[in-house]
Design a protein around this motif. Structure first.
Motif, PDB file in Angstrom:
ATOM      1  N   LYS A  72       0.826  -1.212   0.000  1.00 42.71           N
ATOM      2  CA  LYS A  72       0.000   0.000   0.000  1.00 42.71           C
ATOM      3  C   LYS A  72       0.856   1.255   0.000  1.00 42.71           C
ATOM      4  CE  LYS A  72      -1.869  -1.061   3.955  1.00 42.71           C
ATOM      5  NZ  LYS A  72      -1.135  -2.286   4.319  1.00 42.71           N
ATOM      6  N   THR A  73       1.825   1.273   0.911  1.00 42.11           N
ATOM      7  CA  THR A  73       2.709   2.436   0.988  1.00 42.11           C
ATOM      8  C   THR A  73       3.431   2.643  -0.336  1.00 42.11           C
ATOM      9  OG1 THR A  73       3.035   2.102   3.336  1.00 42.11           O
ATOM     10  CG2 THR A  73       4.686   3.397   2.200  1.00 42.11           C
ATOM     11  N   THR A  74       3.872   1.540  -0.919  1.00 43.97           N
ATOM     12  CA  THR A  74       4.599   1.648  -2.180  1.00 43.97           C
ATOM     13  C   THR A  74       3.710   2.242  -3.278  1.00 43.97           C
ATOM     14  OG1 THR A  74       5.809  -0.304  -1.477  1.00 43.97           O
ATOM     15  CG2 THR A  74       6.085   0.372  -3.753  1.00 43.97           C
ATOM     16  N   PHE A  91       2.157  11.231   5.974  1.00 46.11           N
ATOM     17  CA  PHE A  91       2.908  10.001   6.206  1.00 46.11           C
ATOM     18  C   PHE A  91       2.392   9.220   7.401  1.00 46.11           C
ATOM     19  CE2 PHE A  91       5.473  12.557   3.523  1.00 46.11           C
ATOM     20  CZ  PHE A  91       6.100  11.648   2.693  1.00 46.11           C
ATOM     21  N   GLN A  92       2.835   7.978   7.450  1.00 48.86           N
ATOM     22  CA  GLN A  92       2.330   7.071   8.463  1.00 48.86           C
ATOM     23  C   GLN A  92       2.887   7.379   9.853  1.00 48.86           C
ATOM     24  OE1 GLN A  92       3.036   2.982   7.524  1.00 48.86           O
ATOM     25  NE2 GLN A  92       2.070   2.241   9.376  1.00 48.86           N
ATOM     26  N   ASP A  93       4.182   7.588   9.910  1.00 40.20           N
ATOM     27  CA  ASP A  93       4.832   7.710  11.210  1.00 40.20           C
ATOM     28  C   ASP A  93       4.974   9.175  11.597  1.00 40.20           C
ATOM     29  OD1 ASP A  93       6.374   7.677  13.417  1.00 40.20           O
ATOM     30  OD2 ASP A  93       8.016   6.502  12.572  1.00 40.20           O
ATOM     31  N   CYS A 115      -2.986   9.685   1.844  1.00 47.49           N
ATOM     32  CA  CYS A 115      -2.885   9.574   3.303  1.00 47.49           C
ATOM     33  C   CYS A 115      -2.450   8.150   3.617  1.00 47.49           C
ATOM     34  CB  CYS A 115      -4.222   9.857   3.964  1.00 47.49           C
ATOM     35  SG  CYS A 115      -5.027  11.332   3.340  1.00 47.49           S
ATOM     36  N   ASP A 116      -1.205   7.984   4.002  1.00 50.56           N
ATOM     37  CA  ASP A 116      -0.655   6.644   4.212  1.00 50.56           C
ATOM     38  C   ASP A 116      -0.809   6.224   5.669  1.00 50.56           C
ATOM     39  OD1 ASP A 116       0.635   4.287   4.146  1.00 50.56           O
ATOM     40  OD2 ASP A 116       2.635   5.094   3.801  1.00 50.56           O
ATOM     41  N   GLU A 117      -1.853   5.483   5.950  1.00 52.27           N
ATOM     42  CA  GLU A 117      -2.152   5.048   7.317  1.00 52.27           C
ATOM     43  C   GLU A 117      -1.923   6.179   8.313  1.00 52.27           C
ATOM     44  OE1 GLU A 117      -1.208   1.161   8.540  1.00 52.27           O
ATOM     45  OE2 GLU A 117      -0.552   0.491   6.572  1.00 52.27           O
ATOM     46  N   PRO A 118      -2.597   7.308   8.103  1.00 52.81           N
ATOM     47  CA  PRO A 118      -2.277   8.485   8.920  1.00 52.81           C
ATOM     48  C   PRO A 118      -2.663   8.334  10.386  1.00 52.81           C
ATOM     49  CG  PRO A 118      -4.195   8.902   7.567  1.00 52.81           C
ATOM     50  CD  PRO A 118      -3.687   7.572   7.149  1.00 52.81           C
TER      51      PRO A 118
HETATM   52 MG   LIG Z   1       2.722   0.974   4.861  1.00 51.59          MG
END
Ligand SMILES: [Mg+2]
Ligand SMILES: Nc1ncnc2c1ncn2[C@@H]1O[C@H](COP(=O)(O)OP(=O)(O)O)[C@@H](O)[C@H]1O
Lengths: 357, 322
Positions: B56-58, B97-99, B178-181
């Protein structure tokens, strides 16, 4: 302990029930206080606070400042030069050879008896009738200058090279790091010796310039530092950058459209600056030590310019009669190298606790 | 606008293969994304779900050219986005981003983090205007203006994520990945941040590609949902449709893990509890990648990889049997 126990509401010892009556709803004000954060401490302030708590590092700073003051002030106060034979009333004093500290030669004594004033020879004189204190002071100046200059050279080349290699990654990185590996494997002292032999034949300096005073040996030392010693710094910076590059804030900067130069300058270097500062601080004593070593084996600064190493070397000749002449430059080298090392360690502990290994 | 079909973002057969060193001389291609296609309309939210490691992130990063695509096309407003013209699109497409910890530079103050897009694209004419814009953005995402000069590490996870959102909003994008925000946030804060995403969309009208590994979160915010398994989309369709009548066995298995409040629906719904591990993306099974864990797998599944086919109303499923 017992006071706190008394304050606890009474309930059966095994009951997990909480008495809701003892709670009240948080007000808006209190909720907002959850947001209030600890006092704003910057990275620098935080590190400085930790540094100040480290007695060894603070002691080192004091020692270095004292040495710095000494080498700046002493030449203005003491009327002797590092290269000139002592003169009494305008006459060269050939009898002032190898005097002990705070003693006077016959000529000087006579002059004093006649009512003249002579500045004392704090560390005595050397075998060529030069004031030894001034020679040690100038030796320290030269050694510190060499250490700082070589470290700055290493800093600039190493950081540039390492950051390009780490940031570019891939094939570029691989090629650049192989070059580093090759340079790393060259024997540095041998290179200094070879280069200084070659350079002394090839290069002639303008008479009177600083470089001419230092001599071709020193110039080749700088060149060797510039050519060889940056590899440690380059490796360090590259490693840092590789790990920093993994952070999402670098991707964020890219997705904003920031150019590579900006990303390196704003995002990557500030995050490895502590490592750079620390290893520069540790580079200085190593450069001073190398210079001293080379001067000691006779490949250092050009006479009559003294350096701590060459002073120690010439003190060897009269070691039986005048052992203190070895002690002064040796103690100076030890003080400087030790102080810089301890300061570097202190900086590392204060700014980058992770780096401790 | 040379946009004939009304899509804001169109992804066609996107591929991202990473070379991975497996031995001293060997390299294997890790097919993180292997032929993903979807479209997003202006103002729409496409939810992208799947287990962690499915790519997913990719997808999100390749979409923004943070990774160079191995293959496929990315169209924005009908124009192809390439390496050469990506800079024009940096103002139109953004990412959260996620983190929230590693996505903010610890050596920068909030003001400069949010102001960086403004600096890069020179979106102000004076220092005052810059500050005004930054404070406006902070207000939009619910941050206290007094915190502008603080360092990111002084904030909580939720507040940091708001800073990241403000940074993405600074250029007025039309599309945000929105990557796993919220997945790194406390459960109690997740709802707040998701509601903020919804409010911002209502107010500013941008489209989202909303990535999550939790179907419930995605269902709540998405107009349409795409389900991903090992680098491919296995089911895509209307959010309600995918949620209430999932077709692909993998989607069903994802939903089986979700507790259902209504006992009647719960009874009616088929359940699949997956056994076995996810295969390594470096060594994918032949045919359908899901067949090793699929209760309905047949020989055909091993021989040939199913492509997405329409099951009515744009509900597309990639499965031979369902
Ligand atoms: Mg990811
Ligand atoms: N830069 C990269 N280099 C090599 N492999 C990667 C890289 N980024 C992701 N991968 C691999 O691609 C796969 C998909 O990763 P990712 O997109 O992060 O999944 P998700 O976001 O769905 O958890 C994983 O197997 C991961 O190890």
């Amino acid at each position: 302990m017992s006071v706190e126990e008394n304050k606890m509401p009474k309930r059966s010892p095994f009951s997990a029930q909480i008495d809701l009556a003892k709670f009240e709803l948080a007000t808006e004000e209190e909720k907002r206080q959850q947001d209030v954060m600890s006092e704003s401490t910057t990275f620098l302030k935080d590190g400085m606070r930790r540094l100040r708590k480290n007695p060894l590092a603070m002691g080192s700073i004091v020692v270095l400042v004292l040495i710095l003051l000494l080498i700046i002030i002493a030449p203005r106060v003491v009327p002797y030069t590092y290269s000139g034979i002592i003169t009494v009333d305008g006459v060269r004093d050939k009898s002032a050879k190898n005097l002990a500290p705070f003693t006077y030669s016959k000529l000087e004594q006579k002059y004093i008896d006649e009512g003249g004033e002579v500045f004392p020879h704090i560390l005595g004189t050397d075998e060529m009738c030069r004031d030894y204190f001034m020679r040690v002071i100038y030796g320290t100046r030269v050694s510190l200058f060499v250490g700082l200059f070589a470290s700055v050279l290493v800093l600039i080349i190493g950081v540039l090279y390492g950051s390009i290699s780490g940031y570019a990654g891939g094939r570029v990185d691989m090629f650049m790091m192989r070059v580093v590996d090759i340079i790393y494997s060259l024997p540095d002292l041998l290179m200094v010796i070879l280069l200084s032999v070659v350079l002394s034949q090839v290069i002639t300096f303008q008479p009177g310039s600083l470089m001419a005073k230092l001599g071709s040996n020193m110039v080749s030392l700088f060149i060797v530092f510039g050519l060889l010693y940056w590899v440690g710094m380059a490796r360090l910076v590259r490693g840092q950058i590789l790990s920093i590059k993994e952070n999402e804030y670098v991707l964020a900067a890219q997705s904003i459209g920031a150019k590579s130069g900006r990303i390196i300058k704003r995002h990557i270097l500030p995050n490895c600056i502590s490592v750079i500062i620390i290893s520069t601080a540790l580079q200085i004593p190593s450069a001073i030590f190398t210079e001293s070593f080379l001067s000691f084996v006779g490949l250092g600064v050009q006479a009559p310019m003294p350096s701590l190493g060459s002073l120690a070397n010439s003190a060897r000749d009269g070691l039986q009669s005048y052992p203190y002449k070895l002690v002064f430059p040796a103690v100076m080298i030890c003080l400087i190298v030790l102080a810089f090392n301890l300061l570097g360690d202190g900086l590392r502990d204060a700014f980058d606790p992770k780096l401790k290994d | 606008m040379s946009n004939d079909n009304g899509y804001l973002v169109e992804v066609k057969d996107l591929k991202e293969h990473f070379p991975v060193r497996t031995g001293f001389f060997e390299k294997t291609m890790l097919k993180a994304v292997d032929g993903v296609s979807f479209q997003i309309k202006p103002g729409e939210t496409l939810g992208l779900v799947g287990e962690s490691g499915c790519g997913k992130t990719t997808v999100g990063r390749t979409l923004l050219h943070l990774y160079k695509p191995t293959g496929g096309q990315i169209l924005f407003e009908g124009e192809e986005v390439t390496e050469n013209n990506i800079n024009e699109y940096r103002k139109k497409m953004q990412m959260v981003f996620q983190d929230p910890y590693s996505s903010l530079n610890p050596r920068m103050i909030v003001e400069d983090i949010i102001g960086e897009p403004l600096d890069v694209h020179k979106l102000y004419s004076s220092k005052g205007e810059r500050r005004e814009k930054i404070l406006g953005l902070m207000e939009t995402v619910g941050l206290n203006a007094e915190h502008a000069t603080r360092y990111a590490h002084e904030f909580s996870g939720g507040q940091r994520q708001r800073i990241g959102i403000a940074r993405a909003l600074a250029v007025n994008p039309k599309f945000i990945v929105c990557d796993e925000p919220v997945s790194a946030l406390d459960v109690s804060i997740q709802a707040q941040v998701i509601n903020m995403f919804e409010d911002l969309q209502k107010k500013l009208g941008m489209a989202y590609l909303f990535i999550a590994h939790d179907l419930l979160i995605v269902k709540h915010i998405s107009d349409r949902i795409a389900v991903m398994y090992l680098g491919r989309i296995v089911e895509i369709g209307d959010a309600d449709e995918v949620y209430h009548s999932p077709k692909h066995p993998y989607t069903v298995s994802l939903l089986s893990a979700v507790p259902i409040p209504d006992p009647k629906t719960a009874k009616e719904r088929q359940r699949i509890i997956l056994s076995g591990d996810v295969p390594s993306p470096m060594n994918l099974p032949s045919g359908c990648a899901f067949r090793t864990r699929c209760p309905y797998a047949t020989e055909k599944c091993a021989a040939e990889c199913p492509s997405l086919t329409d099951r009515g109303d744009g509900h597309m499923v990639a499965c031979w049997n369902k």
